[in-house]
Design an enzyme around this catalytic site. Structure first.
Site, short mmCIF file in Angstrom:
data_model
loop_
_atom_site.label_atom_id
_atom_site.label_comp_id
_atom_site.label_asym_id
_atom_site.label_seq_id
_atom_site.Cartn_x
_atom_site.Cartn_y
_atom_site.Cartn_z
N ASP A 33 65.49 9.91 17.88
CA ASP A 33 65.26 8.44 18.35
C ASP A 33 66.38 7.55 18.05
O ASP A 33 66.29 6.30 17.94
CB ASP A 33 63.96 7.85 18.22
CG ASP A 33 62.74 8.89 18.71
OD1 ASP A 33 62.91 9.43 19.78
OD2 ASP A 33 61.87 9.11 17.95
N LYS A 49 70.69 9.33 21.38
CA LYS A 49 71.40 10.24 21.70
C LYS A 49 71.85 10.14 23.28
O LYS A 49 72.86 10.27 23.70
CB LYS A 49 70.89 11.61 21.36
CG LYS A 49 70.96 11.95 19.92
CD LYS A 49 70.19 13.24 19.59
CE LYS A 49 68.71 13.25 19.65
NZ LYS A 49 67.78 12.24 18.91
N GLY A 90 62.69 12.45 24.16
CA GLY A 90 62.70 11.45 25.20
C GLY A 90 64.02 10.63 25.10
O GLY A 90 64.19 9.93 24.16
N HIS A 91 64.88 11.04 25.82
CA HIS A 91 66.09 10.36 25.68
C HIS A 91 66.43 9.09 26.90
O HIS A 91 66.19 9.49 27.87
CB HIS A 91 67.34 11.24 26.06
CG HIS A 91 67.32 12.46 24.98
ND1 HIS A 91 68.29 13.25 24.93
CD2 HIS A 91 66.85 12.58 23.66
CE1 HIS A 91 67.96 14.13 23.86
NE2 HIS A 91 67.03 13.67 23.24
N GLN A 96 66.62 17.23 19.24
CA GLN A 96 66.12 16.76 18.17
C GLN A 96 67.02 16.24 17.09
O GLN A 96 68.22 15.94 17.55
CB GLN A 96 65.08 17.82 17.27
CG GLN A 96 63.66 17.71 18.07
CD GLN A 96 63.93 18.60 19.51
OE1 GLN A 96 64.65 19.34 19.52
NE2 GLN A 96 63.19 18.00 20.11
#
Ligand code: GDP
Length: 432
Positions: A13, A16, A40-41, A223
């Site tokens: 988080d 990215k 979750g980007h 990740q």
């Protein structure tokens, strides 16, 4: 400069999605190489916020081919939901390519994820419950079902029914729970297969073509370094490996990667369980969480908040070969009366500056902090010179502690809230 890998520097988080979107403007391919839909980007473009889970964060550019690589585990039903949501928002998703080697996350993986967390009780890992670890377990145990199997309905049906039969024996004997039937999961999966078929194919040809033409390929990490299966805070980790894992998961040889960008947040956050030496509690954590909108993109869970941990950060740089840094969210700290950076740990009467392997040791670590003066307002700054002198010193200090140049700095969520100190495609350093 054909291949740039993007990895998270701490526990995920970090932002990215914003860097991948920024690089994608000049890219031919953006490849998601590992993880599943737990990622979750977030990309904020034209005042709208987009969330990418399985689909690479380059999808907003119609000229970019977005690849789901062989190293990803893909839930076909959830992928379709994500495609439909993007289509509803007017995003053209025709340029999606799914590797036929990608392993599938199937309904029994979700059930196993839930049962494993339940079994762990107070020691639960805080997984996102998306079946990622059980799908990787099946992959390494040679029991996986892959995207290529979706291309042949009869073959898929047979493999799925056999797998459900085996999992049911496990559900009964080990977990003591009722078995699941192959229906209605199977019919929903067959419908999903029919819709996904046009996207599934050999991604190697696209990757080799782009490499041969010297076109920019962005490798998007799902990740982060400290959630790496080997180098992270085991067992509170993801199922993926960071920069080297991106090569494997995309099918790009390691000697073709030109640059590894580490994305670090100006403070730290962590979602789920596991050690977090610089964790803050109470009103200060709450304030930073609200200002930084630190709630999980996939789960909505509040993220844990802490000061910047340079010990963990330097370890991430070393293990991943990070040679450039994108520093995000200093603006979130710009109302603080002062900030802290962790430069070492005190453990068992000693001060260390290395990252311990054991979670028990990490739990005994007390951070050694260095105080930094307040930044003053910096939100929305577009050049390094527009940052206040104290914010500039903070950036330089982190650069020094990580041992890597910070060449891009975020000063807000939007695409334009970005300071570029060096062209990310330049072979030589130009401005830092
Ligand atoms: P990812 O999983 O690493 O892509 O990170 P997420 O998207 O889950 O979380 C990063 C959050 O920080 C998102 O809401 C981004 O829009 C936001 N963000 C990224 N860079 C900046 C920045 O420089 N400043 C602020 N205020 N927010 C940022």
């Amino acid at each position: 400069m054909p291949v740039i890998a993007v990895v998270g520097g701490h526990w995920g988080d970090e932002g990215k999605g914003k860097l991948v979107d920024f690089l994608a403007e000049r890219a031919k391919l953006v490849v998601r190489a590992n993880g599943g839909r737990n990622a979750g980007h977030t990309v904020v473009a034209g005042g709208r916020e987009y969330h990418f889970h399985l689909i690479p964060s380059g999808m907003l550019y119609p000229n970019v081919t977005c690849v789901i690589g062989p190293g990803v585990v893909m839930d076909p039903i959830k992928l379709l939901e994500e495609l439909d949501e993007l289509a509803e928002r007017g995003v053209d998703t025709r340029n999606l390519l799914i590797s036929d080697r990608t392993h599938l996350v199937l309904p029994y993986h979700l059930e196993l994820d839930r049962l494993n967390e339940q079994r762990r009780g107070d020691d639960r890992h805080g997984t996102t419950g998306n079946g990622i670890a059980p799908a990787y377990t099946d992959k390494w145990a040679r029991n996986g079902i892959r995207a290529i199997d979706l291309l042949d309905e009869e073959l898929f049906r047979a493999k799925y029914q056999q797998a459900v039969g085996e999992k049911n024996r496990l559900f009964r004997a080990f977990y003591g729970v009722p078995t699941v039937s192959t229906e209605p999961g199977l019919s929903q999966l067959l419908q999903a297969a029919a819709r996904l078929r046009p996207y599934i194919g050999d991604t190697n040809a696209a990757i080799q073509g782009a490499l041969a033409r010297g076109e920019l390929i962005v490798l998007e990490g799902g990740q982060a370094a400290l959630l790496d299966v080997d180098h992270g805070t085991y067992p509170y980790i993801s199922s993926s490996s960071s920069s080297a894992g991106l090569c494997l998961g995309a099918g790009i040889p390691p000697n073709r990667v030109d640059r590894v960008f580490g994305v670090f947040k100006a403070y730290n956050s962590r979602v789920g369980s596991g050690p977090f030496p610089t964790e803050l509690h109470g009103a200060l954590a709450e304030h930073i969480r609200e200002r930084g909108k630190e709630y999980g993109t996939t789960t909505g869970r509040p993220r844990r908040i802490g000061w910047f941990d340079a010990v963990a950060g330097r370890y991430a740089v070393e293990v991943n070969g990070i040679d450039r840094v994108f520093l995000t969210c200093p603006d979130v700290l710009d109302d603080q009366p002062g900030v802290k950076i962790c430069t070492g740990y005190e453990i068992d009467g000693k001060t260390v500056d290395t990252f311990p392997a054991s979670v028990e040791a990490l739990a005994r670590c007390t951070p050694v902090y260095e105080d930094q003066p307040p930044f003053g307002p910096i939100a929305g700054a577009r050049t390094f010179g527009e940052l206040t002198p104290n914010a500039q010193s903070y950036v330089r200090r982190i650069e020094q502690l990580l041992g890597v140049p910070i060449t891009i700095i975020g000063t807000g969520q939007g695409r334009d809230d970005t300071i570029v100190r060096e062209d990310p495609l330049a072979r030589e350093r130009v401005t830092v």
